[in-house]
Scaffold this active site. Structure first.
Site, PDB file in Angstrom:
ATOM      1  N   ASN A  98       0.832  -1.206   0.000  1.00 32.62           N
ATOM      2  CA  ASN A  98       0.000   0.000   0.000  1.00 32.62           C
ATOM      3  C   ASN A  98       0.861   1.250   0.000  1.00 32.62           C
ATOM      4  OD1 ASN A  98      -1.841  -1.944   2.196  1.00 32.62           O
ATOM      5  ND2 ASN A  98      -2.712  -1.319   0.253  1.00 32.62           N
ATOM      6  N   LYS A 199       9.187  -0.290  16.079  1.00 30.04           N
ATOM      7  CA  LYS A 199       7.783  -0.703  16.075  1.00 30.04           C
ATOM      8  C   LYS A 199       7.651  -2.220  15.918  1.00 30.04           C
ATOM      9  CE  LYS A 199       3.345  -0.809  15.865  1.00 30.04           C
ATOM     10  NZ  LYS A 199       2.516  -0.203  14.824  1.00 30.04           N
ATOM     11  N   LYS A 274       0.689  -9.690  10.000  1.00 34.47           N
ATOM     12  CA  LYS A 274       1.582  -9.003   9.060  1.00 34.47           C
ATOM     13  C   LYS A 274       2.810  -8.464   9.767  1.00 34.47           C
ATOM     14  CE  LYS A 274       1.131  -4.789   8.303  1.00 34.47           C
ATOM     15  NZ  LYS A 274       1.722  -3.518   8.803  1.00 34.47           N
TER      16      LYS A 274
END
Length: 326
Positions: A98, A199, A274
């Site tokens: 994306n 992250k 993911k």
């Protein structure tokens, strides 16, 4: 007479002072582009509006833009259209493909980006893709920074997210101005990609912790403990963690969390799978052993194939309960 003159002078000085403050304030509130209005992006963009920033937004699903449009945001058709009108753009997208499409696709940001534009990507993606986007942006005279977030939908709504920022340090303060409107913590991590690295590590621990909390709560319930009592004990003991005291996975233990709403909203199981895939990939590339991270990845992948893909990742508790009967 003397007092009147002094008062008039003070009044003029005060007016000039307030005018100066107002002008400086207005000057900083130039439009901000926002691309990606999902569960996280919408409240983030809403907080920018609350802080006085005009928002120019778009999303691949036009219906996602309605709430912000009603609040005064200007909605565009494509990311390229946003780039044409804003020189500070934030993106919040589901995955690496994306991000590649939004930045480099036929109607992507880099097709119409202006020189000097600050691009802040808050998606959680492969650090290598962040580095690739930084190089592509630099060729166009723009600056790209990765700034993934932690905290979930609740923190996004309350502007209490934690941002982990990677990029050119000289640009950090410009990014910080916007990010502090949406988060309580903004941490500079280093060069482009380090925000993503932080992250990925955080979410691997979060996944492991949530599975551990779900297993513990399930075992306690089977042993006859009241789930609220067990949660209370955990949260005043050494087993306390975010998954137990802030985001408990057992229905009825806490209010305002997905487990109390049939695991709707929050952070989807697909997205967790993911992120764990990214952790697995980077661990393989760096030859880093992550036995619990790998097992967590497999558990969430199995959940996706068993009808949990669109449920919050805390539904691992429900998944374990259903596994009992097999």
């Amino acid at each position: 007479m003397y007092n009147q003159i002094i008062c008039q002078i003070c009044s003029v000085v005060s007016c000039k002072y307030h005018f100066s403050l107002s002008t400086r304030s207005m000057a900083s509130k130039t439009p901000v582009g926002f691309i990606g209005l999902g569960n996280m992006g919408t409240p983030m963009a809403r907080n920018l509006l609350k802080n006085g920033y005009p928002v120019i937004a778009t999303d691949v699903f036009p219906e996602s833009c309605k709430e912000l449009q009603d609040l005064g945001a200007q909605v565009m058709d494509t990311p390229a259209d946003v780039a044409e009108k804003a020189d500070r753009i934030i993106t919040m997208l589901p995955s690496s493909p994306n991000v590649l499409e939004v930045y480099t696709g036929p109607n992507g940001i880099l097709k119409k980006v202006k020189k000097g534009t600050l691009l802040i990507d808050s998606s959680t993606i492969d650090p290598a893709v962040s580095k690739e986007m930084a190089i592509a942006a630099e060729k166009m005279g723009a600056v790209f920074m990765d700034a993934p977030v932690s905290g979930g939908v609740g923190a996004a709504s309350m502007a209490k997210l934690t941002f982990m920022v990677g990029g050119v340090e000289e640009e950090y303060h410009a990014a910080q101005e916007l990010l502090t409107c949406m988060g309580a913590n903004v941490v500079y991590c280093g060069q482009v990609g380090t925000g993503q690295a932080a992250k990925i590590c955080n979410n691997m621990l979060l996944a492991i912790g949530m599975i551990g909390t779900a297993e513990t709560m399930n075992l306690g319930i089977r042993l006859g403990l009241d789930p609220k009592l067990l949660a209370k004990i955990l949260n005043m003991s050494s087993g306390r963690c975010w998954s137990s005291d802030t985001y408990n996975p057992v229905p009825g233990v806490m209010e305002g969390v997905p487990s109390g709403n049939n695991y709707q909203g929050g952070f989807g199981t697909t997205l967790m799978a993911k992120d764990l895939g990214l952790a697995q990939s980077t661990a393989t590339n760096t030859k880093t052993p992550i036995p619990l991270g790998s097992l967590a990845h497999q558990i969430f992948r199995v959940m996706c194939s068993r009808g949990y893909a669109n449920k919050d990742f805390s539904s691992v508790f429900q998944f374990l309960r259903e596994e009992e009967g097999q």
